[in-house]
Design an enzyme around this catalytic site. Structure first.
Site, PDB file in Angstrom:
ATOM      1  N   LYS A 132      26.502  17.938  79.042  1.00 44.64           N
ATOM      2  CA  LYS A 132      26.882  19.233  78.465  1.00 44.64           C
ATOM      3  C   LYS A 132      28.220  19.703  79.042  1.00 44.64           C
ATOM      4  CE  LYS A 132      25.596  24.080  78.206  1.00 44.64           C
ATOM      5  NZ  LYS A 132      24.698  25.149  78.627  1.00 44.64           N
ATOM      6  N   GLY A 149      19.590  29.689  77.880  1.00 43.69           N
ATOM      7  CA  GLY A 149      20.081  30.520  76.775  1.00 43.69           C
ATOM      8  C   GLY A 149      19.830  29.909  75.404  1.00 43.69           C
ATOM      9  N   TYR A 150      20.882  29.837  74.608  1.00 46.77           N
ATOM     10  CA  TYR A 150      20.763  29.382  73.226  1.00 46.77           C
ATOM     11  C   TYR A 150      20.853  27.853  73.086  1.00 46.77           C
ATOM     12  CZ  TYR A 150      21.425  34.316  72.151  1.00 46.77           C
ATOM     13  OH  TYR A 150      21.281  35.682  72.089  1.00 46.77           O
ATOM     14  N   ASP A 194      31.939  35.133  81.692  1.00 44.43           N
ATOM     15  CA  ASP A 194      31.316  35.890  80.613  1.00 44.43           C
ATOM     16  C   ASP A 194      31.347  34.999  79.387  1.00 44.43           C
ATOM     17  OD1 ASP A 194      30.030  38.546  80.246  1.00 44.43           O
ATOM     18  OD2 ASP A 194      31.260  38.484  78.442  1.00 44.43           O
ATOM     19  N   THR A 230      27.443  35.740  89.437  1.00 44.48           N
ATOM     20  CA  THR A 230      26.496  35.684  88.320  1.00 44.48           C
ATOM     21  C   THR A 230      25.069  35.714  88.834  1.00 44.48           C
ATOM     22  OG1 THR A 230      25.717  34.384  86.443  1.00 44.48           O
ATOM     23  CG2 THR A 230      26.632  33.139  88.267  1.00 44.48           C
TER      24      THR A 230
END
Ligand code: ITT
Length: 214
Positions: free
Chosen positions: A176, A154-155, A72, A10
């Site tokens: 998390k 990211g989000y 992914d 990644t």
């Protein structure tokens, strides 16, 4: 037993950090793509997380001649019929930043009542020659009306996780990882990791890594 080398396939720093924390007590010698200098870019044109994860892991394993682990993942929003999905990284454009993606998502959901969403993650492990193993995780939540929190990537600032009453960006990496889609996929892998390790060692020895101690 000498640890088996495992390349994290990644280029996403946020993912790398989380994967490293999740793999910390696995008997593997973790390598990053950056340990190998410039490597060819990986096409991500699959229609599913699984297709993309497998092709990233396979390609990296082949190019570097070592076992590789790829992730992914993405966000699926119910009111957007599952978008941004496999296109999560490029939602606001080819080289979009996390901030641009979050702004676009909040705009798309302006005045939308149904804010249900889920993160999904598929992890694939591949060896240079041979099949890939696949693990999946999913985490349900909802999209906020504004960004909150500074952790993660990211989000995370717009993904609200009801059981903890916080966005993912308001959680530490450890908090998390305990509940996230990536944490779940890695826990699935952990439950059979001893078998996976034997599989990885056998494939490595077959492909010329005889110097791995039994
Ligand atoms: P690599 O392919 O190099 O791993 P990428 O960022 O392109 O990096 P993906 O194609 O899997 O990876 O896209 C995943 C995107 O989904 C990522 O860029 C984020 O925008 C989002 N995403 C995935 N997991 C997330 C998480 O835990 N928190 C927030 N956003 C996440």
């Amino acid at each position: 037993m000498s640890p088996v080398p495992l390349v994290l396939a990644t280029r996403n720093e946020g993912k790398t950090q989380e994967l490293k924390a999740l793999l910390a007590d696995f008997p593997v010698d973790i390598k990053n793509l950056t340990d190998f200098g410039p490597t060819p870019a990986i096409e991500e044109d699959g229609e599913t997380f699984e297709e993309n994860a497998v092709s990233k892991a396979r390609f990296t394993a082949k190019v570097l001649g070592l076992p590789a682990l790829a992730d992914d993942s993405g966000l699926m929003v119910e009111a957007l019929e599952g978008a941004p999905g496999v296109r999560s990284a490029r939602y606001a454009g080819e080289n979009a930043t996390d901030l641009e993606n979050n702004i676009k998502l909040l705009q798309e959901l302006e005045n939308v009542e149904n804010r249900s969403a889920a993160f999904a993650c598929t992890i694939a492990i591949a060896v240079p020659w041979g099949p890939a193993l696949v693990y999946e995780g999913r985490c349900e939540g909802s999209i906020t009306t504004e960004q909150a929190g500074t952790q993660g990537f990211g989000y995370d600032p717009v993904f609200y996780y009801p059981p903890l009453q916080k966005t993912f960006a308001q959680l530490s990496t450890q908090e998390k990882n305990r509940v996230s889609h990536r944490g779940q996929a890695l826990r699935e892998l952990r439950s059979e990791f001893e078998k996976v390790l034997i599989w990885l060692r056998q494939r490595l020895i077959e492909s010329g890594w005889q110097w791995l101690e039994e």
